[in-house]
Design an enzyme around this catalytic site. Structure first.
Site, PDB file in Angstrom:
ATOM      1  N   GLU A 116      -5.146  -4.999  10.472  1.00 42.16           N
ATOM      2  CA  GLU A 116      -4.134  -3.974  10.683  1.00 42.16           C
ATOM      3  C   GLU A 116      -4.413  -3.259  12.003  1.00 42.16           C
ATOM      4  O   GLU A 116      -5.241  -2.326  12.041  1.00 42.16           O
ATOM      5  CB  GLU A 116      -4.165  -2.951   9.547  1.00 42.16           C
ATOM      6  N   GLU A 161      -6.621   4.617   7.957  1.00 43.59           N
ATOM      7  CA  GLU A 161      -6.425   6.048   7.677  1.00 43.59           C
ATOM      8  C   GLU A 161      -7.691   6.659   7.069  1.00 43.59           C
ATOM      9  O   GLU A 161      -8.002   7.825   7.320  1.00 43.59           O
ATOM     10  CB  GLU A 161      -5.187   6.235   6.778  1.00 43.59           C
ATOM     11  N   GLY A 188       2.743   2.137  10.808  1.00 43.95           N
ATOM     12  CA  GLY A 188       3.703   3.230  10.683  1.00 43.95           C
ATOM     13  C   GLY A 188       4.440   3.560  11.968  1.00 43.95           C
ATOM     14  O   GLY A 188       5.113   4.586  12.057  1.00 43.95           O
ATOM     15  N   HIS A 197      -9.520   1.087   5.175  1.00 40.95           N
ATOM     16  CA  HIS A 197      -8.195   1.290   5.766  1.00 40.95           C
ATOM     17  C   HIS A 197      -8.315   2.242   6.954  1.00 40.95           C
ATOM     18  O   HIS A 197      -9.110   3.184   6.924  1.00 40.95           O
ATOM     19  CB  HIS A 197      -7.215   1.850   4.728  1.00 40.95           C
ATOM     20  N   LYS A 216       0.150   4.236  -0.206  1.00 42.57           N
ATOM     21  CA  LYS A 216      -0.466   5.405   0.444  1.00 42.57           C
ATOM     22  C   LYS A 216      -0.242   6.659  -0.416  1.00 42.57           C
ATOM     23  O   LYS A 216      -0.275   6.572  -1.644  1.00 42.57           O
ATOM     24  CB  LYS A 216       0.066   5.548   1.869  1.00 42.57           C
ATOM     25  N   SER A 259       3.603  -2.280  10.328  1.00 39.31           N
ATOM     26  CA  SER A 259       5.049  -2.405  10.560  1.00 39.31           C
ATOM     27  C   SER A 259       5.578  -3.794  10.238  1.00 39.31           C
ATOM     28  O   SER A 259       6.476  -4.302  10.910  1.00 39.31           O
ATOM     29  CB  SER A 259       5.404  -2.002  12.001  1.00 39.31           C
ATOM     30  N   ASN A 269       0.878  -1.172   0.000  1.00 37.28           N
ATOM     31  CA  ASN A 269       0.000   0.000   0.000  1.00 37.28           C
ATOM     32  C   ASN A 269       0.915   1.221   0.000  1.00 37.28           C
ATOM     33  O   ASN A 269       1.520   1.543   1.016  1.00 37.28           O
ATOM     34  CB  ASN A 269      -0.898  -0.030   1.247  1.00 37.28           C
TER      35      ASN A 269
HETATM   36  P1  13P Z   1       3.189   0.215   7.646  1.00 38.73           P
HETATM   37  O1  13P Z   1       3.700  -1.052   7.036  1.00 38.73           O
HETATM   38  O2  13P Z   1       3.911   1.442   7.203  1.00 38.73           O
HETATM   39  O3  13P Z   1       3.041   0.113   9.138  1.00 38.73           O
HETATM   40  O4  13P Z   1       1.679   0.418   7.079  1.00 38.73           O
HETATM   41  C1  13P Z   1       0.782  -0.632   7.143  1.00 38.73           C
HETATM   42  C2  13P Z   1      -0.439  -0.258   6.404  1.00 38.73           C
HETATM   43  O5  13P Z   1      -1.188   0.610   6.816  1.00 38.73           O
HETATM   44  C3  13P Z   1      -0.705  -0.931   5.133  1.00 38.73           C
HETATM   45  O6  13P Z   1      -1.988  -0.655   4.669  1.00 38.73           O
END
Ligand code: 13P
Length: 249
Positions: free
Chosen positions: A165, A96, A171, A94, A12, A211, A10
């Protein structure tokens, strides 16, 4: 039940056009057989990345979609538009989208329904905040997010993927332990079994995200109900992304 691993990056709101194309080419070149690989790309680079992936097995995906087919929806992107530029999967729910941009359960549910009904693969994201985990609400939160899906209209387990997740792991560099991930993944499979049936649930891939890095991927992916990963930061470099992909073979 042997499930084919599925690792998706992803990206982002990262990369630029040139970087996106270069990353896609490197992923396509290095992607091994025996595991499904995908990249969820910023909308504006889907077309260019799709062309860079032409002829490879790497699936092109989008990070979100509008549930409405067309019309007066300023700023939105329809699923037909995504299909038009070659998208094969879409993320819904997601964290976010849920926590920064205010997508509530009703929006998420409509998006998930629209994505699956369109014939694309749906990666539906679920996961608890740290506050919810500390309050012992993890499984209840995940259950509610799974109930955003409509079992009566989802019949093909190959086109439904759940991404677990935990919000506190995204992150942050703080991944769930192997045991924490397995506990929730096993719960998700059990919940899918109740919403659909055991046979269906046994075929659905459940990705872990938060992560996941080359150095913790093997341990997480060795868990019986962890069938792949949804990778953020580590997906922005072909080398680290492919290391995780290889761990999922
Ligand atoms: P990270 O791998 O940066 O923690 O992000 C995970 C994520 O949100 C994938 O959709």
């Amino acid at each position: 039940m042997a499930r084919t691993g599925f690792v998706a990056g992803n990206w982002k709101m990262n990369t630029n056009k040139q970087g996106a194309v270069a990353l896609a080419k490197a992923v396509a070149q290095g992607a091994p057989a025996g595991v499904q690989v995908g990249v969820a790309v910023p909308f504006v680079y889907l077309d260019a990345v799709g062309q860079a992936l032409a002829g490879s097995s790497v699936m092109l995906g989008a990070q979100d979609a509008c549930w409405l087919p067309n019309g007066a929806c300023t700023g939105e992107i329809s699923i037909e538009m995504l299909k038009d530029v070659g998208a094969k999967f879409v993320l819904t729910g997601h964290s976010e989208r849920r926590h920064i941009f205010g997508d509530g359960p009703e929006f998420v549910a409509k998006k998930a329904h629209a994505v699956y009904s369109s014939g694309l693969t749906l990666i539906h994201c679920v996961g608890e905040t740290l506050e919810q985990r500390d309050a012992n609400q993890t499984l209840a939160v995940v259950q509610k997010q799974l109930e955003e899906l409509q079992p009566a209209s989802i019949a093909d387990p190959d086109r439904l993927v759940i991404a677990y997740e935990p919000v506190w792991a995204i992150g942050t560099g703080r991944n769930a332990t192997n045991e924490q991930a397995q506990e929730v993944h096993a719960y998700i499979r059990q919940a899918l079994g109740k919403l659909w049936n055991q046979n269906f649930a046994s075929q659905v891939r459940i990705q872990y995200g938060g992560s996941m890095k080359p150095d913790n991927a093997a341990g997480l992916l060795a868990q019986p109900d962890v069938d792949g990963g949804l990778i953020g930061g580590a997906a922005l470099k072909a080398e680290s992304f492919l290391a995780i992909v290889n761990a999922a073979k």
